[in-house]
Design a protein around this motif. Structure first.
Motif, PDB file in Angstrom:
ATOM      1  N   TYR A  96      33.421 -68.931 -15.574  1.00  0.00           N
ATOM      2  CA  TYR A  96      34.222 -68.012 -16.359  1.00  0.00           C
ATOM      3  C   TYR A  96      34.247 -66.697 -15.604  1.00  0.00           C
ATOM      4  O   TYR A  96      33.186 -66.184 -15.223  1.00  0.00           O
ATOM      5  CB  TYR A  96      33.594 -67.780 -17.734  1.00  0.00           C
ATOM      6  CG  TYR A  96      33.578 -68.997 -18.617  1.00  0.00           C
ATOM      7  CD1 TYR A  96      34.726 -69.413 -19.280  1.00  0.00           C
ATOM      8  CD2 TYR A  96      32.408 -69.726 -18.802  1.00  0.00           C
ATOM      9  CE1 TYR A  96      34.709 -70.528 -20.101  1.00  0.00           C
ATOM     10  CE2 TYR A  96      32.384 -70.842 -19.632  1.00  0.00           C
ATOM     11  CZ  TYR A  96      33.543 -71.235 -20.273  1.00  0.00           C
ATOM     12  OH  TYR A  96      33.520 -72.337 -21.085  1.00  0.00           O
ATOM     13  N   ALA A  97      35.442 -66.127 -15.389  1.00  0.00           N
ATOM     14  CA  ALA A  97      35.499 -64.917 -14.565  1.00  0.00           C
ATOM     15  C   ALA A  97      36.718 -64.067 -14.860  1.00  0.00           C
ATOM     16  O   ALA A  97      37.710 -64.530 -15.431  1.00  0.00           O
ATOM     17  CB  ALA A  97      35.497 -65.305 -13.088  1.00  0.00           C
ATOM     18  N   ASP A  98      36.620 -62.822 -14.427  1.00  0.00           N
ATOM     19  CA  ASP A  98      37.749 -61.906 -14.397  1.00  0.00           C
ATOM     20  C   ASP A  98      38.816 -62.543 -13.507  1.00  0.00           C
ATOM     21  O   ASP A  98      38.504 -63.097 -12.443  1.00  0.00           O
ATOM     22  CB  ASP A  98      37.263 -60.572 -13.793  1.00  0.00           C
ATOM     23  CG  ASP A  98      38.298 -59.474 -13.827  1.00  0.00           C
ATOM     24  OD1 ASP A  98      39.439 -59.696 -13.368  1.00  0.00           O
ATOM     25  OD2 ASP A  98      37.952 -58.367 -14.279  1.00  0.00           O
ATOM     26  N   LYS A  99      40.081 -62.449 -13.899  1.00  0.00           N
ATOM     27  CA  LYS A  99      41.147 -63.094 -13.121  1.00  0.00           C
ATOM     28  C   LYS A  99      41.261 -62.528 -11.703  1.00  0.00           C
ATOM     29  O   LYS A  99      41.769 -63.204 -10.811  1.00  0.00           O
ATOM     30  CB  LYS A  99      42.483 -62.993 -13.851  1.00  0.00           C
ATOM     31  CG  LYS A  99      43.028 -61.595 -13.984  1.00  0.00           C
ATOM     32  CD  LYS A  99      44.345 -61.595 -14.727  1.00  0.00           C
ATOM     33  CE  LYS A  99      44.898 -60.188 -14.839  1.00  0.00           C
ATOM     34  NZ  LYS A  99      46.187 -60.186 -15.523  1.00  0.00           N
ATOM     35  N   LYS A 100      40.760 -61.325 -11.465  1.00  0.00           N
ATOM     36  CA  LYS A 100      40.806 -60.743 -10.122  1.00  0.00           C
ATOM     37  C   LYS A 100      39.969 -61.540  -9.131  1.00  0.00           C
ATOM     38  O   LYS A 100      40.194 -61.481  -7.929  1.00  0.00           O
ATOM     39  CB  LYS A 100      40.312 -59.292 -10.154  1.00  0.00           C
ATOM     40  CG  LYS A 100      41.192 -58.368 -10.951  1.00  0.00           C
ATOM     41  CD  LYS A 100      40.539 -57.014 -11.093  1.00  0.00           C
ATOM     42  CE  LYS A 100      41.322 -56.155 -12.072  1.00  0.00           C
ATOM     43  NZ  LYS A 100      40.604 -54.940 -12.437  1.00  0.00           N
ATOM     44  N   ILE A 101      38.996 -62.263  -9.631  1.00  0.00           N
ATOM     45  CA  ILE A 101      38.108 -63.051  -8.773  1.00  0.00           C
ATOM     46  C   ILE A 101      38.661 -64.442  -8.515  1.00  0.00           C
ATOM     47  O   ILE A 101      38.351 -65.061  -7.502  1.00  0.00           O
ATOM     48  CB  ILE A 101      36.707 -63.157  -9.418  1.00  0.00           C
ATOM     49  CG1 ILE A 101      36.062 -61.779  -9.518  1.00  0.00           C
ATOM     50  CG2 ILE A 101      35.810 -64.113  -8.656  1.00  0.00           C
ATOM     51  CD1 ILE A 101      34.755 -61.748 -10.279  1.00  0.00           C
ATOM     52  N   LEU A 102      39.502 -64.937  -9.402  1.00  0.00           N
ATOM     53  CA  LEU A 102      39.915 -66.335  -9.345  1.00  0.00           C
ATOM     54  C   LEU A 102      41.066 -66.613  -8.383  1.00  0.00           C
ATOM     55  O   LEU A 102      41.987 -67.367  -8.682  1.00  0.00           O
ATOM     56  CB  LEU A 102      40.238 -66.845 -10.751  1.00  0.00           C
ATOM     57  CG  LEU A 102      39.035 -66.852 -11.701  1.00  0.00           C
ATOM     58  CD1 LEU A 102      39.437 -67.368 -13.065  1.00  0.00           C
ATOM     59  CD2 LEU A 102      37.887 -67.653 -11.130  1.00  0.00           C
ATOM     60  N   THR A 103      40.982 -66.034  -7.197  1.00  0.00           N
ATOM     61  CA  THR A 103      41.895 -66.368  -6.105  1.00  0.00           C
ATOM     62  C   THR A 103      41.317 -67.589  -5.388  1.00  0.00           C
ATOM     63  O   THR A 103      40.171 -67.972  -5.649  1.00  0.00           O
ATOM     64  CB  THR A 103      41.995 -65.198  -5.109  1.00  0.00           C
ATOM     65  OG1 THR A 103      40.694 -64.995  -4.512  1.00  0.00           O
ATOM     66  CG2 THR A 103      42.444 -63.909  -5.790  1.00  0.00           C
ATOM     67  N   GLU A 104      42.068 -68.173  -4.493  1.00  0.00           N
ATOM     68  CA  GLU A 104      41.525 -69.315  -3.735  1.00  0.00           C
ATOM     69  C   GLU A 104      40.282 -68.908  -2.953  1.00  0.00           C
ATOM     70  O   GLU A 104      39.289 -69.627  -2.938  1.00  0.00           O
ATOM     71  CB  GLU A 104      42.590 -69.920  -2.811  1.00  0.00           C
ATOM     72  CG  GLU A 104      43.601 -70.768  -3.540  1.00  0.00           C
ATOM     73  CD  GLU A 104      42.966 -71.843  -4.430  1.00  0.00           C
ATOM     74  OE1 GLU A 104      42.093 -72.594  -3.957  1.00  0.00           O
ATOM     75  OE2 GLU A 104      43.336 -71.912  -5.623  1.00  0.00           O
ATOM     76  N   THR A 105      40.324 -67.726  -2.322  1.00  0.00           N
ATOM     77  CA  THR A 105      39.158 -67.239  -1.581  1.00  0.00           C
ATOM     78  C   THR A 105      37.978 -67.007  -2.506  1.00  0.00           C
ATOM     79  O   THR A 105      36.848 -67.381  -2.203  1.00  0.00           O
ATOM     80  CB  THR A 105      39.496 -65.946  -0.817  1.00  0.00           C
ATOM     81  OG1 THR A 105      40.582 -66.212   0.073  1.00  0.00           O
ATOM     82  CG2 THR A 105      38.311 -65.431  -0.031  1.00  0.00           C
ATOM     83  N   GLY A 106      38.231 -66.395  -3.655  1.00  0.00           N
ATOM     84  CA  GLY A 106      37.163 -66.142  -4.627  1.00  0.00           C
ATOM     85  C   GLY A 106      36.522 -67.431  -5.105  1.00  0.00           C
ATOM     86  O   GLY A 106      35.294 -67.538  -5.183  1.00  0.00           O
ATOM     87  N   LYS A 107      37.342 -68.421  -5.409  1.00  0.00           N
ATOM     88  CA  LYS A 107      36.823 -69.715  -5.854  1.00  0.00           C
ATOM     89  C   LYS A 107      35.980 -70.377  -4.765  1.00  0.00           C
ATOM     90  O   LYS A 107      34.910 -70.925  -5.044  1.00  0.00           O
ATOM     91  CB  LYS A 107      37.967 -70.643  -6.256  1.00  0.00           C
ATOM     92  CG  LYS A 107      38.681 -70.223  -7.518  1.00  0.00           C
ATOM     93  CD  LYS A 107      39.854 -71.168  -7.775  1.00  0.00           C
ATOM     94  CE  LYS A 107      40.697 -70.733  -8.937  1.00  0.00           C
ATOM     95  NZ  LYS A 107      41.850 -71.645  -9.132  1.00  0.00           N
ATOM     96  N   GLN A 108      36.456 -70.313  -3.532  1.00  0.00           N
ATOM     97  CA  GLN A 108      35.695 -70.895  -2.411  1.00  0.00           C
ATOM     98  C   GLN A 108      34.364 -70.179  -2.223  1.00  0.00           C
ATOM     99  O   GLN A 108      33.331 -70.825  -2.012  1.00  0.00           O
ATOM    100  CB  GLN A 108      36.516 -70.839  -1.125  1.00  0.00           C
ATOM    101  CG  GLN A 108      37.691 -71.780  -1.109  1.00  0.00           C
ATOM    102  CD  GLN A 108      38.612 -71.541   0.078  1.00  0.00           C
ATOM    103  OE1 GLN A 108      38.360 -70.697   0.940  1.00  0.00           O
ATOM    104  NE2 GLN A 108      39.704 -72.291   0.129  1.00  0.00           N
ATOM    105  N   GLU A 109      34.377 -68.854  -2.299  1.00  0.00           N
ATOM    106  CA  GLU A 109      33.139 -68.073  -2.141  1.00  0.00           C
ATOM    107  C   GLU A 109      32.134 -68.402  -3.240  1.00  0.00           C
ATOM    108  O   GLU A 109      30.948 -68.565  -2.973  1.00  0.00           O
ATOM    109  CB  GLU A 109      33.448 -66.573  -2.146  1.00  0.00           C
ATOM    110  CG  GLU A 109      34.139 -66.079  -0.905  1.00  0.00           C
ATOM    111  CD  GLU A 109      33.212 -65.995   0.298  1.00  0.00           C
ATOM    112  OE1 GLU A 109      32.009 -65.713   0.118  1.00  0.00           O
ATOM    113  OE2 GLU A 109      33.706 -66.216   1.403  1.00  0.00           O
TER     114      GLU A 109
END
Length: 137
Positions: A96-109
């Motif tokens: 569960y996260a802020d939408k600013k984090i849920l980019t492809e890069t953010g998800k991979q990290e």
């Protein structure tokens, strides 16, 4: 400590809380995580820690080196943040996260940082985790 023989921990996935902070001009994750077996039962889920409590713990550290200086000058809810839980009923991890984090890069990290199994992990925006800082990954 929770010990559940139905949870496969052979790949050492973690649960916990995180923020995306900016430190020295570089975005990075600040985390507090444990193995699933060390988590706390909460309904059908296994979870860990609280954002406010962890932020204050960092802020008040005196004897040990700080993991980050950001908590000294800002508040925990300013930064994009989220949580990783394990849902026992459905046998998967939920981020569960802020939408600013849920980019492809953010998800991979996050998948890498928490050692999450890609085929057992779901990412969800959560209105509880809305920040004022404009930071992306």
């Amino acid at each position: 400590m929770m010990n559940d023989p139905n949870i496969n921990t052979s790949f050492s996935p973690k649960i916990g809380i995180f923020w995306l902070i900016m430190e020295n001009g570089v975005p990075r994750f600040l985390t507090d995580m444990v193995s699933v077996n060390e988590g706390e039962q909460y309904g059908d889920s296994v979870t860990w820690s609280g954002h406010y409590d962890f932020w204050e713990k960092i802020r008040t550290q005196k004897k040990t080196p700080l993991v980050s200086r950001v908590p000294l000058w800002s508040e925990y809810e300013e930064w994009p943040r989220g949580r990783v839980i394990f849902n026992k009923k459905h046998n998967h991890f939920v981020v569960y996260a802020d939408k600013k984090i849920l980019t492809e890069t953010g998800k991979q990290e996050l998948t890498s940082t928490f050692s999450l199994p890609g085929n057992q992990t779901i990412f969800k925006k959560d209105g509880h985790y809305v920040s004022v800082r404009q930071i992306t990954i």
